[in-house]
Write an enzyme that holds these catalytic residues in place. Structure first.
Site, short mmCIF file in Angstrom:
data_model
loop_
_atom_site.label_atom_id
_atom_site.label_comp_id
_atom_site.label_asym_id
_atom_site.label_seq_id
_atom_site.Cartn_x
_atom_site.Cartn_y
_atom_site.Cartn_z
N GLY A 204 4.63 -18.08 -10.09
CA GLY A 204 3.89 -17.60 -11.25
C GLY A 204 3.21 -16.29 -10.92
N GLN B 30 -2.78 -9.43 -11.71
CA GLN B 30 -2.46 -9.44 -10.29
C GLN B 30 -1.69 -8.19 -9.87
OE1 GLN B 30 -0.79 -13.72 -10.43
NE2 GLN B 30 -1.60 -13.52 -8.35
N CYS C 161 -1.81 -19.01 -4.29
CA CYS C 161 -1.84 -17.85 -5.18
C CYS C 161 -1.40 -16.62 -4.40
CB CYS C 161 -3.26 -17.66 -5.70
SG CYS C 161 -3.44 -16.26 -6.82
N LEU C 162 -0.55 -15.80 -5.00
CA LEU C 162 -0.08 -14.59 -4.32
C LEU C 162 -1.23 -13.62 -4.04
CD1 LEU C 162 3.24 -14.01 -6.30
CD2 LEU C 162 3.01 -14.85 -3.95
N HIS D 249 -3.11 -22.20 -14.16
CA HIS D 249 -3.52 -21.26 -13.10
C HIS D 249 -3.31 -19.81 -13.56
CE1 HIS D 249 -3.29 -20.07 -8.60
NE2 HIS D 249 -2.92 -18.99 -9.25
N GLU D 250 -2.15 -19.55 -14.20
CA GLU D 250 -1.86 -18.18 -14.63
C GLU D 250 -2.74 -17.77 -15.81
OE1 GLU D 250 -0.27 -16.59 -12.51
OE2 GLU D 250 0.60 -18.32 -11.49
N HIS E 97 -5.98 -16.67 -14.60
CA HIS E 97 -5.97 -15.28 -14.13
C HIS E 97 -6.31 -14.32 -15.27
CE1 HIS E 97 -4.79 -15.23 -9.95
NE2 HIS E 97 -3.69 -15.96 -10.14
NI NI Z 1 -2.53 -16.98 -8.73
#
Ligand code: NI
Length: 174
Positions: free
Chosen positions: A46, A51, A96-97, A138-139, A142
Site C-alpha cells: 500500500g 508518502q 509502513c514504507l 492504514h492508507e 496516511h
Molecule cells: Ni504506511
C-alpha cells in the site's frame, strides 16, 4: 514510468491532512500508475500520496503478493471514505514504507466498507476484511496525517520512532 522517492518519517508531509481531488483526470491517473510502480518496486502492499510528498487524497494497494498470486491486483482510490466499520475488532502486524524495518500489532475495526473514485473516475464501494481491511485503513490514515505508530502506546511508539530516526540518519549518510 516514474519512480517516486518515498519519504521516511519524520516529515511534515506525513503529518499533513491531504486535500480531495476534484476528479480523477489524466494527471491523477498518471500519479496512480507511478505510485503503483513505486509501491511494487519498494516492495510494499500500500502507498498513500503524502508518502511521496503529493498532498492529495490518493492511495494505491495490491495484496496479490501476500495472497500467493502472481497476477497483480491493483486497487487505486481517490477521495476514499469509510462508510461502515464493524464493531468487531481485528489485530494485525502492520509495517509502513515510511517507517522501514519496523512492525507492530495494530488494532482496528475488523471489516470496513469504503467508497472511493477509481482510476476511471467511477464511484466504487468495496468491503474489506483481514489484511485488506488493515491496509486500506492504514492508507486512509496516511491521508489524514496519521501513521500506524499513532495507534500504539507512547512507549511502543517512541521505541519505533527512535529506530526509524536512526535508519533515516544512516540513509542520509550513504
Ligand atoms: Ni504506511
Amino acid at each position: 514510468m516514474t519512480l517516486y522517492t518515498i519519504l521516511v518519517n519524520p516529515e511534515s508531509a506525513l503529518k499533513t491532512v491531504s486535500h480531495p481531488v476534484d476528479q480523477v483526470d489524466k494527471i491523477v491517473q498518471a500519479q496512480m500508475q507511478n505510485m503503483l510502480e513505486t509501491m511494487y518496486e519498494a516492495p510494499g502492499i500500500g502507498l498513500a500520496a503524502n508518502q511521496i510528498n503529493i498532498l492529495n487524497r490518493v492511495l494505491v494497494m495490491d495484496l496479490a503478493d501476500v495472497s500467493g498470486g502472481e497476477n497483480k491486483t491493483p486497487i487505486c482510490m481517490a477521495n476514499p471514505e469509510i462508510i461502515f466499520e464493524s464493531e468487531e475488532r481485528s489485530v494485525w502486524e502492520e509495517g509502513c514504507l515510511s517507517l522501514p524495518e519496523n512492525f507492530a500489532e495494530v488494532e482496528r475495526p475488523a471489516i470496513v466498507r469504503v467508497k472511493y473514485l477509481d482510476e476511471t473516475n467511477t464511484m466504487q464501494e468495496g468491503k474489506f476484511e483481514g489484511l485488506a481491511s488493515h491496509c486500506v485503513q492504514h492508507e486512509i490514515d496516511h491521508l489524514d496525517g496519521i501513521v500506524f505508530t499513532d495507534h500504539l502506546s507512547r512507549l511502543r511508539k517512541n521505541i519505533i520512532l527512535r529506530k526509524v530516526a536512526k535508519i533515516k540518519k544512516d540513509m542520509d549518510i550513504l
